[in-house]
Design a protein around this motif. Structure first.
Motif, mmCIF file in Angstrom:
data_model
loop_
_atom_site.group_PDB
_atom_site.id
_atom_site.type_symbol
_atom_site.label_atom_id
_atom_site.label_comp_id
_atom_site.label_asym_id
_atom_site.label_seq_id
_atom_site.Cartn_x
_atom_site.Cartn_y
_atom_site.Cartn_z
ATOM 1 N N MET A 1 -14.526 -2.032 1.306
ATOM 2 C CA MET A 1 -13.791 -1.263 2.330
ATOM 3 C C MET A 1 -12.687 -0.440 1.675
ATOM 4 O O MET A 1 -11.916 -0.961 0.871
ATOM 5 C CB MET A 1 -13.194 -2.229 3.342
ATOM 6 N N LYS A 2 -12.615 0.831 1.992
ATOM 7 C CA LYS A 2 -11.580 1.705 1.435
ATOM 8 C C LYS A 2 -10.236 1.433 2.119
ATOM 9 O O LYS A 2 -10.170 0.899 3.224
ATOM 10 C CB LYS A 2 -11.987 3.165 1.646
ATOM 11 N N SER A 3 -9.163 1.862 1.457
ATOM 12 C CA SER A 3 -7.841 1.531 1.988
ATOM 13 C C SER A 3 -7.572 2.239 3.310
ATOM 14 O O SER A 3 -6.894 1.707 4.188
ATOM 15 C CB SER A 3 -6.776 1.901 0.954
ATOM 16 N N ASN A 4 -8.110 3.459 3.487
ATOM 17 C CA ASN A 4 -7.866 4.134 4.770
ATOM 18 C C ASN A 4 -8.600 3.441 5.913
ATOM 19 O O ASN A 4 -8.110 3.379 7.035
ATOM 20 C CB ASN A 4 -8.231 5.615 4.680
ATOM 21 N N GLU A 5 -9.763 2.854 5.615
ATOM 22 C CA GLU A 5 -10.487 2.101 6.650
ATOM 23 C C GLU A 5 -9.700 0.851 7.047
ATOM 24 O O GLU A 5 -9.610 0.510 8.237
ATOM 25 C CB GLU A 5 -11.874 1.715 6.136
ATOM 26 N N ILE B 1 2.498 -1.149 12.238
ATOM 27 C CA ILE B 1 2.029 -0.531 11.002
ATOM 28 C C ILE B 1 2.731 0.807 10.843
ATOM 29 O O ILE B 1 2.689 1.656 11.744
ATOM 30 C CB ILE B 1 0.499 -0.351 11.027
ATOM 31 N N ILE B 2 3.409 1.020 9.722
ATOM 32 C CA ILE B 2 4.245 2.205 9.584
ATOM 33 C C ILE B 2 3.493 3.329 8.877
ATOM 34 O O ILE B 2 3.324 4.407 9.434
ATOM 35 C CB ILE B 2 5.556 1.859 8.837
ATOM 36 N N SER B 3 3.034 3.105 7.655
ATOM 37 C CA SER B 3 2.414 4.231 6.959
ATOM 38 C C SER B 3 1.445 3.718 5.909
ATOM 39 O O SER B 3 1.511 2.580 5.464
ATOM 40 C CB SER B 3 3.480 5.094 6.288
ATOM 41 N N LEU B 4 0.551 4.639 5.488
ATOM 42 C CA LEU B 4 -0.373 4.337 4.396
ATOM 43 C C LEU B 4 -0.033 5.270 3.251
ATOM 44 O O LEU B 4 0.146 6.466 3.450
ATOM 45 C CB LEU B 4 -1.818 4.574 4.857
ATOM 46 N N ASN B 5 0.099 4.722 2.057
ATOM 47 C CA ASN B 5 0.384 5.543 0.890
ATOM 48 C C ASN B 5 -0.802 5.444 -0.055
ATOM 49 O O ASN B 5 -1.059 4.394 -0.630
ATOM 50 C CB ASN B 5 1.663 5.043 0.230
ATOM 51 N N GLU B 6 -1.549 6.557 -0.144
ATOM 52 C CA GLU B 6 -2.731 6.523 -1.018
ATOM 53 C C GLU B 6 -2.412 7.229 -2.320
ATOM 54 O O GLU B 6 -1.906 8.348 -2.343
ATOM 55 C CB GLU B 6 -3.904 7.212 -0.316
ATOM 56 N N ASP B 7 -2.693 6.534 -3.390
ATOM 57 C CA ASP B 7 -2.426 7.101 -4.708
ATOM 58 C C ASP B 7 -3.634 6.779 -5.587
ATOM 59 O O ASP B 7 -4.047 5.637 -5.676
ATOM 60 C CB ASP B 7 -1.147 6.462 -5.282
ATOM 61 N N GLU B 8 -4.181 7.845 -6.183
ATOM 62 C CA GLU B 8 -5.407 7.616 -6.971
ATOM 63 C C GLU B 8 -5.113 6.812 -8.225
ATOM 64 O O GLU B 8 -5.973 6.116 -8.743
ATOM 65 C CB GLU B 8 -6.024 8.961 -7.352
ATOM 66 N N ILE C 1 0.289 -0.223 2.176
ATOM 67 C CA ILE C 1 0.579 0.007 3.597
ATOM 68 C C ILE C 1 1.945 -0.574 3.897
ATOM 69 O O ILE C 1 2.205 -1.745 3.582
ATOM 70 C CB ILE C 1 -0.499 -0.652 4.497
ATOM 71 N N TYR C 2 2.826 0.245 4.471
ATOM 72 C CA TYR C 2 4.122 -0.265 4.919
ATOM 73 C C TYR C 2 3.968 -0.880 6.303
ATOM 74 O O TYR C 2 3.378 -0.262 7.190
ATOM 75 C CB TYR C 2 5.151 0.860 4.972
ATOM 76 N N VAL C 3 4.484 -2.054 6.485
ATOM 77 C CA VAL C 3 4.404 -2.683 7.806
ATOM 78 C C VAL C 3 5.801 -3.133 8.230
ATOM 79 O O VAL C 3 6.716 -3.225 7.420
ATOM 80 C CB VAL C 3 3.443 -3.899 7.827
ATOM 81 N N ASN C 4 5.918 -3.389 9.512
ATOM 82 C CA ASN C 4 7.157 -3.903 10.073
ATOM 83 C C ASN C 4 7.222 -5.409 9.797
ATOM 84 O O ASN C 4 6.250 -6.114 10.044
ATOM 85 C CB ASN C 4 7.142 -3.644 11.581
ATOM 86 N N THR D 1 -2.447 -3.508 -0.850
ATOM 87 C CA THR D 1 -1.072 -3.967 -1.037
ATOM 88 C C THR D 1 -0.297 -3.731 0.252
ATOM 89 O O THR D 1 -0.361 -2.638 0.820
ATOM 90 C CB THR D 1 -0.404 -3.206 -2.196
ATOM 91 N N ILE D 2 0.371 -4.748 0.718
ATOM 92 C CA ILE D 2 1.180 -4.647 1.939
ATOM 93 C C ILE D 2 2.646 -4.727 1.537
ATOM 94 O O ILE D 2 3.036 -5.591 0.733
ATOM 95 C CB ILE D 2 0.858 -5.797 2.916
ATOM 96 N N LYS D 3 3.457 -3.809 2.080
ATOM 97 C CA LYS D 3 4.893 -3.852 1.780
ATOM 98 C C LYS D 3 5.678 -3.958 3.088
ATOM 99 O O LYS D 3 5.293 -3.358 4.095
ATOM 100 C CB LYS D 3 5.337 -2.581 1.045
#
Lengths: 158, 204
Positions: A1-5, A18-25, A31-34, A84-86
């Motif tokens: 499963m890809k990170s955006n999925e 869920i706040i944001s997704l940061n994709e970096d190759e 993913i930033y979460v509350n 990774t969850i932050k």
């Protein structure tokens, strides 16, 4: 499963947390979460059949001057995908719910984050220092930490 | 002068099968060739120390035998980073060793804190801040050859040491320090006994 999925699955289940997704190759996407509902999010990540994050590779604490961050590196042994969850928590009251009920391995990782960064994990059954001596003062990896002059009569700085 | 140094200097023995020397020299000769050590491996220097002990470098040919107890050891090898938490244990082990005792500081960390010199909040900047060191071996980690050179230096030191009438030659301050330490240790022991008694009472 890809990170955006994974991100889509999470935001459908927890639209407010869920706040944001940061994709970096070049590095792992995160993913930033509350921090409010962290245990529910982690249980969801662990128990859903298509996510199945059965392994907490690492749990770390980070001091980014403005606030403290807890980083969860998750891996699914069965499905071979990772995320990774932050979660950012304020410095004034650095507390977050423990995930040791979700993954047992979080026990010592959380003690380490408490020892070195000073993050309080609410509900942890044995939140004591793990690396430093029990009578150590302060949390040494905080940015504004001052090295003590003496420890038990031994001079610490040069 | 050591016992063997006489032979090195080419002095003739008195007669066939006879060589004159002091008892001190003889004892020191025996002591220097039979050093039992307590190995205290606390970091990567201990990995290098394995090579020193293995067949290629073979530390045992110096008469050094590893002991697992401070009570049976002549010297202790501090090989690695001494954290503040460990420093107290090292000091206790050193105090449990019987005299005469020696300390071998192996590698930059034990010598001076090494890479933790400036920012190590948790590292003791040199094991000589808590116990007296006899031989410093530099390196990060030291090559086994460097360690063996240190071993030779330690043997040299033992060979040239005075062991008789040491107290008579001591300064009054040193003697007083020894007496003070004795009193302090006796007090610590009494405190410990009292503590144990209290604990036993609690258990009932």
């Amino acid at each position: 499963m890809k990170s955006n999925e994974i991100f889509e699955r999470l935001i459908a289940e927890f639209p407010e947390d869920i706040i944001s997704l940061n994709e970096d190759e070049n590095s792992e996407s995160f993913i930033y979460v509350n921090p409010r509902n962290i245990v529910e999010i982690m249980l969801f990540l662990r128990d859903e059949n298509d996510l199945f994050f059965d392994y907490l590779s690492c749990l770390s604490g980070v001091d980014s001057k403005e606030n403290l961050t807890v980083v969860y590196n998750l891996y699914s042994i069965q499905l071979k995908h990772r995320i990774t969850i932050k979660a950012d928590i304020p410095k004034e009251n650095p507390s977050i719910a423990t995930v040791e009920k979700v993954w047992l391995t979080a026990d010592w990782h959380e003690r380490e984050a408490w020892d070195l960064i000073g993050i309080k994990f609410e509900g942890h059954h044995n939140l004591i220092r793990i690396l430093n001596p029990y009578d150590w003062e302060g949390h040494p990896l905080q940015k504004d930490y001052k090295t003590p002059e003496y420890y038990h009569g031994m001079r610490v700085p040069v | 002068m050591g016992f063997l140094d006489r032979l090195d200097k080419g002095l003739d023995p008195v007669g066939p099968d006879i060589m004159l020397g002091t008892v001190e020299d003889l004892l020191n000769w025996g002591r220097s060739k039979s050093d039992w050590y307590m190995h205290f491996g606390i970091a990567c220097c201990a990995i290098e120390f394995m090579a020193v002990n293995a067949a290629h470098f073979d530390l045992m040919r110096f008469g050094a035998i590893p002991r697992a107890s401070p009570r049976q050891a002549d010297f202790i090898i501090i090989s690695g980073t001494v954290t503040l938490k460990m420093a107290e244990r090292i000091k206790r082990l050193y105090e449990q060793m019987a005299e005469p005792k020696y300390v071998f500081s192996m590698g930059s960390c034990a010598n001076s804190g090494g890479p933790y010199w400036e920012h190590g909040y948790h590292v003791l900047k040199g094991v000589d801040r808590i116990i007296p060191v006899d031989v410093y071996v530099p390196g990060c980690p030291p090559r086994p050859e460097a360690f063996l050179e240190g071993m030779v230096q330690l043997q040299k030191k033992i060979r040239h040491q005075e062991i008789f009438r040491k107290r008579e030659k001591m300064s009054p301050e040193d003697l007083k320090a020894i007496e003070d330490r004795k009193i302090e240790m006796e007090k610590q022991y009494q405190d410990y006994l009292a503590d144990q008694k209290l604990k036993n009472q609690e258990i009932g």
